[in-house]
Write a protein that holds these residues in place. Structure first.
Motif, short mmCIF file in Angstrom:
data_model
loop_
_atom_site.label_atom_id
_atom_site.label_comp_id
_atom_site.label_asym_id
_atom_site.label_seq_id
_atom_site.Cartn_x
_atom_site.Cartn_y
_atom_site.Cartn_z
N GLY A 168 -38.26 9.95 -86.72
CA GLY A 168 -39.57 10.08 -86.08
C GLY A 168 -40.66 10.11 -87.12
O GLY A 168 -40.41 9.81 -88.28
N VAL A 205 -42.63 5.07 -88.83
CA VAL A 205 -41.52 4.56 -88.03
C VAL A 205 -41.46 3.03 -88.13
O VAL A 205 -40.39 2.44 -88.22
N ARG A 230 -36.29 5.79 -81.99
CA ARG A 230 -37.61 6.32 -82.36
C ARG A 230 -37.80 7.69 -81.73
O ARG A 230 -37.67 7.86 -80.52
N GLN A 231 -38.11 8.67 -82.56
CA GLN A 231 -38.37 10.02 -82.07
C GLN A 231 -39.87 10.29 -82.09
O GLN A 231 -40.62 9.54 -82.69
N PRO A 232 -40.32 11.38 -81.44
CA PRO A 232 -41.75 11.69 -81.46
C PRO A 232 -42.22 12.10 -82.86
O PRO A 232 -41.41 12.24 -83.78
N THR A 233 -43.51 12.34 -83.00
CA THR A 233 -44.08 12.75 -84.27
C THR A 233 -43.87 14.24 -84.51
O THR A 233 -43.59 14.67 -85.62
N GLN A 255 -40.29 18.70 -81.41
CA GLN A 255 -39.74 17.76 -80.43
C GLN A 255 -38.62 16.93 -81.03
O GLN A 255 -37.66 16.58 -80.35
N ARG A 256 -38.76 16.61 -82.32
CA ARG A 256 -37.69 15.87 -82.99
C ARG A 256 -36.42 16.71 -83.00
O ARG A 256 -35.32 16.21 -82.78
N ASN A 311 -34.84 16.95 -79.52
CA ASN A 311 -34.20 15.68 -79.27
C ASN A 311 -32.78 15.62 -79.84
O ASN A 311 -31.82 15.26 -79.16
#
Lengths: 299, 430
Positions: free
Chosen positions: B35, B41, B63-66, B70-71, B74
């Motif tokens: 991410g 990315v 693709r993970q969030p910023t 949240q990463r 995930n």
């Protein structure tokens, strides 16, 4: 409809079961799959030591016991409840006023209705950023105005009570339109003739509001109350942006706390917190619904 | 269509869409979860394509969030479900212990031996402090971070300071003098901006203030100790900088996270800044008010201590649930090779975990501050390497933030804080 036959004498319904199963089945199936099973799962998890980096075991209610000893939990429970208790009544009060204004026939009605909706249409994260700029100590709008009147700058988000009211104001700005729109729908369903008759009978404006508008609006008010109470219970985004839970944890909401536990790997404790939030929502909704029924009888 | 046919169609569509959701993943490619900022990315996509081309192993990106949390969420979801993908992923240094403690990371030494890669190719102290758990190597550094002191070269010179201050006493004198004078022209000017909002960055900043020769939080036979003289001194200093010294702004403890701090300094409104190395490239970019005026130094320390930088950064790990560990490690080896790491440095301004990249001539041209970075990475302090660290940090953040807001004295705060930390450590120790 072929599916529903009313037998006139007994006023009982007889169901066409294959149709009922076919039409309700898929919906019920999805409801169980997506809501009922996860809720039961969460309750079961909350009675376990379910931590990714430790061996799992059944611990009964000890997660709940720990939770009530937890300073952070008590602090955020206090914050969340005060937030609901203050924000929801104010939203209803201002929302009602706004909806009356929106219902008032004037040449600006169209403009007022669309203007009012803007705050609700902006995502909470963005309105949070807007309010963050307004509250900023050094270059925020709020302090600019205060300074024009010759007062000292205030660090709005810097004290527990300041941060609390800052969040309330930002939340009111955003959600009053939502309440107003729901109430407006209720208002426009009240027949005009009632008011005309009351006017002929010589009822004053306040009398008409109190005896016609309010009682007929009550079911809609209950719906708005229900929506807002549950939404306020889950508050996350606005707090996250404005204060990240500070200062000193005084504005950490229950959902923020729960999120932290899930991310950190303690699913048992996180689930316990979720169950508590769920129970709060359940109790509050039951109260609201009960209150709603009571008011319908009153009509 | 009659009603019955309609309902039949509706049910069929529902079931079909459920089936597609449950389709099986294909087993040939290696999946990497990554991410970050969109530009980062994008660049990883390019590197993944290169990897596929050069190693013949298809490397696919998730693709993970910023956002860091949240990463993590995930990955926690996938790993808790024992999913075979992602095979490899990037971890923030603060959660490696949680992942390792959960037994989600494959020990890497056997693969290192097979590929004849030595862990001495990486910063030794970093690998030793952050990438080992239970004496096993379970991760490798991709990107190393440490707290830096950014300063205004032009202002120090203008007021007759030859070099940035080294101790906190010097620092306070210098910041007070310059800030008072600069404020007459620019009333928004402040002396020092750092991360004080209630979030992970606050714990990192505290460890640097407390730093010196001993880490600020010691876990002594599984019982955390934080109520020490040095820690009280450090937290009091943090509060004093805001008030009474008026060197750091009032919104330090409400708004200040990395980006807020960077923007305050970059707009020319601050003399000193504490930030991670990423800020350097942005300060030097077009449109920055401090372009060419910024210097980098080690963070100040107490008179009897030494400078400390909290170790941050991203490390790569191999999932224990991966079905193709050999292939996956080949990808890791490729991603950590000197060549690829150099590309990350040149394209993204990243600080690789390999010291050899810092000696490269192209890299030195772009990163004039590379020698200081290297020194910083030798002065790192790590956050406690325990699986329940994030819960400890949440408590520390809460108390420190209250100290910064002036709600509670540091000495009283640390007594309660220590009790809560011990409670947490009791709950999460076997």
């Amino acid at each position: 409809m072929t599916s529903l036959k009313r037998s006139q004498d007994s006023r009982q319904y007889s169901y066409d079961w294959p149709w009922v199963t076919l039409l309700l089945g898929p919906g019920l199936f999805l409801l169980c799959l997506l809501i009922l099973i996860p809720v039961i799962g969460t309750i079961i998890t909350s009675t376990n030591r379910d931590i990714t980096f430790m061996d799992g075991k059944w611990v009964g209610l000890s997660n709940y016991a720990e939770l009530f000893k937890d300073t952070a939990f008590r602090q955020s429970l206090r914050f969340t409840i005060s937030f609901i208790a203050v924000s929801v009544p104010l939203e209803l009060l201002f929302g009602l006023g706004l909806s009356l204004l929106m219902n008032y026939k004037s040449s600006f009605r169209g403009i007022i209705r669309s203007l009012v909706l803007i705050p609700w249409a902006i995502p909470a994260v963005i309105s949070g950023r807007i309010w963050e700029l307004i509250y900023n100590v050094n270059y925020g709008l709020a302090n600019y105005i205060i300074e024009q009147f010759g007062f000292e700058k205030i660090n709005w988000l810097g004290t527990s009570s300041g941060a609390f009211w800052a969040i309330i104001i930002a939340d009111l700005w955003k959600t009053i339109p939502f309440v107003a729109i729901i109430l407006l729908a209720g208002l426009s369903s009240i027949p005009e003739t009632l008011y005309q008759q009351a006017q002929i009978d010589g009822a004053s404006f306040f009398r008409r509001f109190y005896s016609i508008t309010l009682p007929l609006l009550r079911p809609v008010i209950v719906v708005a109350l229900l929506f807002r109470t549950i939404d306020a219970l889950r508050i996350f985004d606005l707090v996250f942006i404005l204060t990240s839970g500070g200062p000193g944890g005084s504005t950490t909401s229950l959902s923020q706390l729960g999120f932290k536990y899930f991310v950190g790997g303690d699913f048992g404790y996180g689930s316990t917190l979720s169950v508590i939030i769920f129970l709060c929502a359940l109790v509050l909704s039951l109260l609201v619904i009960k209150f709603g029924k009571f008011s319908q009888e009153a009509i | 269509m009659n009603l019955f046919e309609k309902s039949f169609l509706y049910i069929t569509i529902t079931l079909l869409s459920l089936l597609t959701v449950c389709s099986k993943p294909d087993n040939k490619r290696i999946v990497l979860a990554v991410g970050g900022a969109p530009s980062e990315v994008e660049f990883w996509e390019k590197i993944a394509a290169q990897c596929t081309e050069q190693t013949g192993i298809e490397l696919q990106l998730i693709r993970q969030p910023t956002d860091t949390d949240q990463r993590r969420q995930n990955l926690v979801t996938a790993l808790r479900a024992k999913k075979a993908t992602p095979d490899i992923f990037l971890m923030d240094v603060a959660w490696i212990a949680q992942f390792a403690g959960s037994n989600w990371l494959e020990p890497l030494q056997p693969f290192m031996d097979k590929h004849t890669i030595s862990d001495t190719s990486f910063f030794e102290s970093v690998v030793k402090q952050a990438d080992h758990y239970d004496n096993k190597l379970i991760a490798l550094p991709v990107y190393v971070d440490g707290g830096l002191l950014y300063y205004r070269k032009d202002l120090l010179k203008k007021y007759g300071y030859e070099k940035p201050p080294e101790t906190w006493n010097e620092f306070i004198d210098c910041a007070k003098t310059i800030t008072e004078k600069e404020r007459q022209k620019n009333k928004n000017f402040v002396g020092y901006v750092w991360q004080g909002a209630q979030y992970e960055g606050l714990t990192c900043n505290f460890l640097e203030f407390a730093g010196s020769d001993k880490p600020g939080i010691v876990i002594d036979s599984s019982s955390p100790i934080i109520h020490t003289k040095r820690n009280i001194e450090a937290a009091t200093l943090m509060r004093d900088l805001i008030e009474p010294y008026n060197i750091s702004p009032q919104n330090t403890y409400t708004d200040m996270k990395e980006e807020e701090v960077r923007i305050a300094f970059q707009s020319g409104n601050a003399l000193f800044e504490r930030n991670w190395p990423y800020a350097w490239k942005l300060h030097q970019s077009e449109g920055s008010a401090v372009k060419g005026l910024t210097g980098v130094a080690l963070l100040p320390h107490f008179k009897d201590g030494r400078s400390a930088s909290t170790l941050g950064g991203w490390h790569i790990g191999l999932s224990r649930f991966s079905k193709q560990k050999d292939k996956a490690f080949t990808c890791i080896a490729y991603l950590l090779s000197s060549e690829v790491q150099k590309q990350f440095t040149i394209q993204l301004g990243w600080n690789p975990g390999r010291p050899d990249v810092y000696n490269d001539s192209t890299v030195l041209q772009i990163m004039q501050h590379a020698p200081i970075l290297k020194e910083v990475f030798n002065h790192t302090v790590v956050r406690p390497v325990v699986p329940y660290y994030s819960y400890m940090s949440a408590v520390i953040q809460r108390y420190l933030n209250a100290v910064l807001s002036g709600k509670i004295e540091a000495s009283a705060a640390f007594i309660d804080c220590e009790k809560e930390l011990q409670e947490i450590s009791r709950r999460y120790s076997k």
